[in-house]
Design an enzyme around this catalytic site. Sequence first.
Site, mmCIF file in Angstrom:
data_model
loop_
_atom_site.group_PDB
_atom_site.id
_atom_site.type_symbol
_atom_site.label_atom_id
_atom_site.label_comp_id
_atom_site.label_asym_id
_atom_site.label_seq_id
_atom_site.Cartn_x
_atom_site.Cartn_y
_atom_site.Cartn_z
ATOM 1 N N SER A 128 0.810 -1.219 0.000
ATOM 2 C CA SER A 128 0.000 0.000 0.000
ATOM 3 C C SER A 128 0.845 1.271 0.000
ATOM 4 O O SER A 128 0.415 2.311 -0.482
ATOM 5 C CB SER A 128 -0.937 -0.003 1.208
ATOM 6 O OG SER A 128 -0.184 -0.159 2.397
ATOM 7 N N ASP A 372 -3.640 6.041 12.163
ATOM 8 C CA ASP A 372 -2.789 5.330 11.209
ATOM 9 C C ASP A 372 -1.479 6.104 11.087
ATOM 10 O O ASP A 372 -1.435 7.198 10.524
ATOM 11 C CB ASP A 372 -3.508 5.247 9.855
ATOM 12 C CG ASP A 372 -2.685 4.512 8.792
ATOM 13 O OD1 ASP A 372 -1.451 4.385 8.960
ATOM 14 O OD2 ASP A 372 -3.282 4.084 7.785
ATOM 15 N N HIS A 375 0.563 5.016 6.884
ATOM 16 C CA HIS A 375 0.297 5.572 5.550
ATOM 17 C C HIS A 375 0.430 7.092 5.557
ATOM 18 O O HIS A 375 0.414 7.717 6.617
ATOM 19 C CB HIS A 375 -1.080 5.112 5.076
ATOM 20 C CG HIS A 375 -1.166 3.623 4.928
ATOM 21 N ND1 HIS A 375 -1.700 2.812 5.904
ATOM 22 C CD2 HIS A 375 -0.729 2.811 3.939
ATOM 23 C CE1 HIS A 375 -1.598 1.545 5.524
ATOM 24 N NE2 HIS A 375 -1.012 1.515 4.335
#
Length: 402
Positions: A128, A372, A375
């Site tokens: 990702s 998070d 990311h």
Amino acid sequence: MKVLAVLALVAAAAPFLRAAGQSEEGAGPLPFAVGAAPAGCDVAQGEWVRDDDARPLYQEWECPYIQPQLTCQAHGRPDKAYQSWRWQPRGCSLPRTRIMRGRAGAVLQRDADAGDAAGKRMLFVGDSLNRGQYVSLLCLLHRAIPDGAKSFETVDSLSIFRARDYDATIEFYWAPMLAESNSDDAVVHSADDRLIRGAPMDRHSSFWKGADVLVFNSYLWWVAGDKTQILRGADNDPSKDIVEMKSEEAYRLVLYQVVRWLERNVDAKKSRVFFVTASPTHTEGKAWGDKAEGANCYGQTSPISDASYRGSTSREMMRVTEEVLATSRVPVGLVNITRLSEYRRDAHTQTYKKQWVEPTAEQRADPRSYADCTHWCLPGVPDTWNELLYWKLFFPSNDQFL
Ligand SMILES: *[C@@H]1O[C@H](CO)[C@@H](O)[C@H](O)[C@H]1NC(C)=O
């Protein structure tokens, strides 16, 4: 003063004056090279400079390709300064963004100059984080291509951006551990109980064949646990022969497989290969001296300014990356984003992203608990990764690690 100024000018022009980067065997310039990096220029060393004029390179709302996990402003992020930092390498400068933008199109275009009828194919392969870099690249260049002359689609593990007039594509292939694994479903996957297949990665690599520029990454899924399981034998082998290995060692085996595949399938006279190093996380505030219980990237609004800061990125994994890639007979350029990203505790998506599972009341009471810190918001840090990638593509150094 004057001498210094002249030196600076020469240094700035050096990439254009020197012969284009030579491939390893001295067999002529590397594909895509238009110059060479100034000697001793290590773009991975430097500092973040606040630059509200030059940044961001695009707006979040004007780039339709950003997935909702990365659109931080749309999800209520209150601050914006994280978009306004520019990476300034020590002792040399990245080409100006205007030139970068032109170059973005040039990757697609150059083959037309060379009278090569077939369009170019640029392919990102990884997890990702790599997908974030891929999307950043689409955001950086899609405005150069008129509506109606471009398209974007995702089928299973493969996303394809097409620029029709150039007959060119920029693609992303989901393979977070590069080898076949139980994480290969591009939508439904979890980092627990990671199992990879020991056999050669044919199912994946059949998609990689023929790419003109390949950009790999793989890190996070390996460090999700100390051990990785390896399935030996064929698909239909009923014995389910599974061995467990230290994750670094399993990663080493897989990276060797990738390198051997490159050597058999990539023509270094036509194609370039890059590997993007580990993307760091900011899950523990105490790493940068924030001693508050539970402190992490949540609520951070400025980069770490202590130049000596070293994050928790696994040195052992980085060593494996360098050791294995150094054995490759097809040159693999290292895009070393680790250190520069380590300073950016402020640039993660935190809680400002699409949540697949609604946070509980308890979590909402302490947003740090579900932030998070892995990311990155777009626009943001991955734009700089692409600047490094472009720099290496067009101004290659003779040292693959610089
Ligand atoms: C990347 O750069 C850092 C800092 O300069 C260095 O420690 C590391 O060994 C380099 N290589 C890799 C593969 O991360």
